[in-house]
Design an enzyme around this catalytic site. Sequence first.
Site, PDB file in Angstrom:
ATOM      1  N   CYS A 103      -3.337   7.327  -0.964  1.00 19.62           N
ATOM      2  CA  CYS A 103      -4.241   7.927  -1.950  1.00 19.62           C
ATOM      3  C   CYS A 103      -4.389   9.437  -1.883  1.00 19.62           C
ATOM      4  O   CYS A 103      -4.276  10.114  -2.897  1.00 19.62           O
ATOM      5  CB  CYS A 103      -5.623   7.298  -1.814  1.00 19.62           C
ATOM      6  SG  CYS A 103      -5.640   5.613  -2.377  1.00 19.62           S
ATOM      7  N   GLU A 132      -8.561   1.377   3.700  1.00 17.31           N
ATOM      8  CA  GLU A 132      -7.801   0.345   4.393  1.00 17.31           C
ATOM      9  C   GLU A 132      -8.256   0.242   5.839  1.00 17.31           C
ATOM     10  O   GLU A 132      -8.666   1.224   6.447  1.00 17.31           O
ATOM     11  CB  GLU A 132      -6.316   0.646   4.284  1.00 17.31           C
ATOM     12  CG  GLU A 132      -5.831   0.391   2.868  1.00 17.31           C
ATOM     13  CD  GLU A 132      -4.396   0.788   2.667  1.00 17.31           C
ATOM     14  OE1 GLU A 132      -3.611   0.727   3.619  1.00 17.31           O
ATOM     15  OE2 GLU A 132      -4.062   1.167   1.534  1.00 17.31           O
ATOM     16  N   GLY A 187      -2.707  10.543   6.094  1.00 26.17           N
ATOM     17  CA  GLY A 187      -1.652   9.838   5.372  1.00 26.17           C
ATOM     18  C   GLY A 187      -2.317   8.864   4.419  1.00 26.17           C
ATOM     19  O   GLY A 187      -3.477   9.036   4.057  1.00 26.17           O
ATOM     20  N   LYS A 230      -1.455  11.766  -3.073  1.00 24.00           N
ATOM     21  CA  LYS A 230      -1.131  11.436  -4.470  1.00 24.00           C
ATOM     22  C   LYS A 230      -2.239  11.912  -5.413  1.00 24.00           C
ATOM     23  O   LYS A 230      -1.980  12.516  -6.448  1.00 24.00           O
ATOM     24  CB  LYS A 230      -0.971   9.908  -4.572  1.00 24.00           C
ATOM     25  CG  LYS A 230      -0.644   9.407  -5.945  1.00 24.00           C
ATOM     26  CD  LYS A 230      -0.720   7.891  -6.008  1.00 24.00           C
ATOM     27  CE  LYS A 230      -2.157   7.439  -6.124  1.00 24.00           C
ATOM     28  NZ  LYS A 230      -2.322   5.999  -6.289  1.00 24.00           N
ATOM     29  N   ASN A 255     -11.679  11.409  -3.430  1.00 23.31           N
ATOM     30  CA  ASN A 255     -10.557  11.482  -2.492  1.00 23.31           C
ATOM     31  C   ASN A 255     -10.217  12.924  -2.144  1.00 23.31           C
ATOM     32  O   ASN A 255      -9.892  13.236  -0.998  1.00 23.31           O
ATOM     33  CB  ASN A 255      -9.334  10.751  -3.057  1.00 23.31           C
ATOM     34  CG  ASN A 255      -9.420   9.254  -2.788  1.00 23.31           C
ATOM     35  OD1 ASN A 255     -10.243   8.810  -1.992  1.00 23.31           O
ATOM     36  ND2 ASN A 255      -8.588   8.482  -3.447  1.00 23.31           N
TER      37      ASN A 255
HETATM   38  C1  UDX Z   1      -9.073   6.624   1.255  1.00 24.63           C
HETATM   39  C2  UDX Z   1     -10.574   6.744   0.915  1.00 24.63           C
HETATM   40  O1  UDX Z   1     -11.339   6.835   2.139  1.00 24.63           O
HETATM   41  C3  UDX Z   1     -11.020   5.560   0.084  1.00 24.63           C
HETATM   42  O2  UDX Z   1     -12.384   5.716  -0.319  1.00 24.63           O
HETATM   43  C4  UDX Z   1     -10.138   5.445  -1.150  1.00 24.63           C
HETATM   44  O3  UDX Z   1     -10.491   4.304  -1.909  1.00 24.63           O
HETATM   45  C5  UDX Z   1      -8.681   5.358  -0.754  1.00 24.63           C
HETATM   46  O4  UDX Z   1      -8.323   6.482   0.075  1.00 24.63           O
HETATM   47  P1  UDX Z   1      -7.662   5.235   3.029  1.00 24.63           P
HETATM   48  O5  UDX Z   1      -6.539   6.133   2.628  1.00 24.63           O
HETATM   49  O6  UDX Z   1      -7.444   3.764   3.056  1.00 24.63           O
HETATM   50  O7  UDX Z   1      -8.928   5.478   2.084  1.00 24.63           O
HETATM   51  O8  UDX Z   1      -8.153   5.629   4.521  1.00 24.63           O
HETATM   52  P2  UDX Z   1      -9.068   6.780   5.131  1.00 24.63           P
HETATM   53  O9  UDX Z   1      -9.940   6.165   6.137  1.00 24.63           O
HETATM   54  O10 UDX Z   1      -9.735   7.595   4.097  1.00 24.63           O
HETATM   55  O11 UDX Z   1      -8.019   7.669   5.932  1.00 24.63           O
HETATM   56  C6  UDX Z   1      -7.049   8.467   5.267  1.00 24.63           C
HETATM   57  C7  UDX Z   1      -6.268   9.283   6.274  1.00 24.63           C
HETATM   58  O12 UDX Z   1      -7.083  10.305   6.835  1.00 24.63           O
HETATM   59  C8  UDX Z   1      -5.746   8.475   7.478  1.00 24.63           C
HETATM   60  O13 UDX Z   1      -4.443   8.894   7.800  1.00 24.63           O
HETATM   61  C9  UDX Z   1      -6.722   8.812   8.564  1.00 24.63           C
HETATM   62  O14 UDX Z   1      -6.177   8.674   9.846  1.00 24.63           O
HETATM   63  C10 UDX Z   1      -7.021  10.275   8.252  1.00 24.63           C
HETATM   64  N1  UDX Z   1      -8.304  10.756   8.798  1.00 24.63           N
HETATM   65  C11 UDX Z   1      -9.472  10.179   8.401  1.00 24.63           C
HETATM   66  C12 UDX Z   1      -8.313  11.820   9.685  1.00 24.63           C
HETATM   67  O15 UDX Z   1      -7.263  12.361  10.039  1.00 24.63           O
HETATM   68  N2  UDX Z   1      -9.522  12.273  10.159  1.00 24.63           N
HETATM   69  C13 UDX Z   1     -10.716  11.730   9.776  1.00 24.63           C
HETATM   70  O16 UDX Z   1     -11.763  12.198  10.243  1.00 24.63           O
HETATM   71  C14 UDX Z   1     -10.689  10.637   8.878  1.00 24.63           C
HETATM   72  P1  ADP Z   2      -2.257  -0.583  -4.256  1.00 19.51           P
HETATM   73  O1  ADP Z   2      -2.397   0.064  -2.905  1.00 19.51           O
HETATM   74  O2  ADP Z   2      -2.685   0.334  -5.385  1.00 19.51           O
HETATM   75  O3  ADP Z   2      -2.890  -1.921  -4.345  1.00 19.51           O
HETATM   76  P2  ADP Z   2       0.372  -1.824  -4.003  1.00 19.51           P
HETATM   77  O4  ADP Z   2       1.717  -1.172  -4.138  1.00 19.51           O
HETATM   78  O5  ADP Z   2      -0.040  -2.369  -2.680  1.00 19.51           O
HETATM   79  O6  ADP Z   2      -0.672  -0.734  -4.527  1.00 19.51           O
HETATM   80  O7  ADP Z   2       0.236  -3.006  -5.055  1.00 19.51           O
HETATM   81  C1  ADP Z   2       0.578  -2.916  -6.399  1.00 19.51           C
HETATM   82  C2  ADP Z   2       1.221  -4.245  -6.837  1.00 19.51           C
HETATM   83  O8  ADP Z   2       1.370  -4.224  -8.256  1.00 19.51           O
HETATM   84  C3  ADP Z   2       2.617  -4.513  -6.260  1.00 19.51           C
HETATM   85  O9  ADP Z   2       2.608  -5.741  -5.550  1.00 19.51           O
HETATM   86  C4  ADP Z   2       3.537  -4.582  -7.514  1.00 19.51           C
HETATM   87  O10 ADP Z   2       4.554  -5.555  -7.398  1.00 19.51           O
HETATM   88  C5  ADP Z   2       2.547  -4.965  -8.597  1.00 19.51           C
HETATM   89  N1  ADP Z   2       2.979  -4.609  -9.962  1.00 19.51           N
HETATM   90  C6  ADP Z   2       3.448  -3.424 -10.401  1.00 19.51           C
HETATM   91  N2  ADP Z   2       3.707  -3.472 -11.718  1.00 19.51           N
HETATM   92  C7  ADP Z   2       3.395  -4.710 -12.151  1.00 19.51           C
HETATM   93  C8  ADP Z   2       3.432  -5.384 -13.422  1.00 19.51           C
HETATM   94  N3  ADP Z   2       3.833  -4.766 -14.534  1.00 19.51           N
HETATM   95  N4  ADP Z   2       3.024  -6.683 -13.467  1.00 19.51           N
HETATM   96  C9  ADP Z   2       2.605  -7.303 -12.354  1.00 19.51           C
HETATM   97  N5  ADP Z   2       2.544  -6.735 -11.136  1.00 19.51           N
HETATM   98  C10 ADP Z   2       2.924  -5.454 -11.021  1.00 19.51           C
END
Ligand code: UDX
Ligand code: ADP
Length: 459
Positions: free
Chosen positions: A273, A166, A270, A276, A221
């Site tokens: 992903c 993100e 945080g 979890k 991850n």
């Molecule tokens: C992560 C993976 O990078 C991505 O490939 C996967 O698809 C989804 O999970 P995301 O959670 O969106 O992506 O962000 P990311 O940039 O990985 O950061 C995760 C957390 O780690 C953030 O809270 C970030 O601030 C922290 N972070 C990251 C650190 O504390 N130190 C670092 O050096 C890098």
């Molecule tokens: P991610 O970060 O994995 O994209 P989000 O929570 O942002 O997760 O998005 C998941 C979306 O899937 C939510 O907007 C939720 O309303 C939708 N969703 C969950 N279950 C169903 C379902 N059975 N049919 C259609 N949409 C769904």
Amino acid sequence: MTITKICCIGAGYVGGPTMAVIAKKNPNIKVTIVDINQERIDAWNDADVSKLPIYEPGLAEIVEETRGKNLFFSTEIDKAIDESEMIFISVNTPTKTYGKGKGMAADLKYVELCARNIAEVATTDKIVVEKSTLPVRTAQAIKSILHNTGSNVNFEILSNPEFLAEGTAIQDLLNPDRVLIGGESESAIESLANIYGSWVSQDRILRTNVWSSELSKLTANAFLAQRISSINAISELCEHTEADVSEVARAIGMDSRIGSKFLNASIGFGGSCFQKDILNLVYIARSYGLNAVADYWEQVIILNDHQKRRFSDNLISTLYNTVSGKKIAMLGWAFKKDTNDTRESAAIYVADHLLSEQAQIAVYDPKVSEKKTQADLNYLNTRSEEENKSLMTSFEDPYEATKDAHAIAIMTEWDEFKSYDWKKIYSQMKKPAFIFDGRNILNKDAMESIGFEYSSIGK
Ligand code: UDX
Ligand code: ADP
């Protein structure tokens, strides 16, 4: 099979940006993103693209370019499923909050509901693509649901995990390190590879079996999170030894075997992903009786929780062992910069801890609303909604948020924080004025020369 119509179930942080880029790069394919959440779909359809439900640099421009041409957002799920040749499942898979595997396993109810929905509605052959991160062997469950419909429809199942981060989602999608496609059917794999092939070179499109693909996502991850916990563990040692974690990170990062990315010490990772997926990995390992493997990965989470707790403990002890009645300004609430996503943000846990010590918290985040900060806190169930509301307030102006504060805690690395008028902020705060920089983004000497008592992670 040549794909002309795609449906994506789930208009969230993964489904939205991914499908927008697929639509942009494949103008001949009609892409429909569906969701059960009407409010979310309405926001995706808002004429004012600054109101999209997800903030991601570059996303609004792509939505503006493709929406209504070959990209559509809708709540008509059945219709979109039936008319598409390829269906992506991109729904949320949160950690279970009940029953077996509570707090560890991924909750697959949303994925299962999608599979059942597809099974019920489909009248023609479909390729079903798992986009959500799922436990290894989930495809088996989806397959079993789809193949027991009694209809003559043929379903091919692919795993195509998304690696975007993100805040950089659009860049990551436009220029991915790799695209991973796991499956049994070569022709289904090639149908999907062709879609990515519109902009990704074929040598970056990896084909594997389904199980390797599912497990690779969890493993990627877990490795990334492990690097952060590793550097965070060293940050605590640095604080006791006068070593500087940034210098250590730089020194080790120049070893090409280690690499320089993902070595920023912080208040803890945080996001939706990392935690979890590791919990899920731990759960799977334990379910096979692999306790040494499970314990190894679980330590990444234990260290991350320790880091968040250590940050708030340090803040409290520095403020003369009490924050009761003191105003603490939190700059940043999102889990990282350039996103409005707050899932598992360290800020939530640090705020909760400080509130339990009766602090008054003032939050400023450029992209997160008060509604969201309150909802995040209420979700923890530590105290009543009324109490949370009376103890924590959000501000739309950082200078207001920090006014009369005893301390500032920097929770997110937003770039704008670096260019504030820190002299002005200092002049409006209680003295001594403290900054706890949880992201190491400010310059220690500059802050100290203004008069701040400045501390950061690992120095
Ligand atoms: C992560 C993976 O990078 C991505 O490939 C996967 O698809 C989804 O999970 P995301 O959670 O969106 O992506 O962000 P990311 O940039 O990985 O950061 C995760 C957390 O780690 C953030 O809270 C970030 O601030 C922290 N972070 C990251 C650190 O504390 N130190 C670092 O050096 C890098
Ligand atoms: P991610 O970060 O994995 O994209 P989000 O929570 O942002 O997760 O998005 C998941 C979306 O899937 C939510 O907007 C939720 O309303 C939708 N969703 C969950 N279950 C169903 C379902 N059975 N049919 C259609 N949409 C769904």
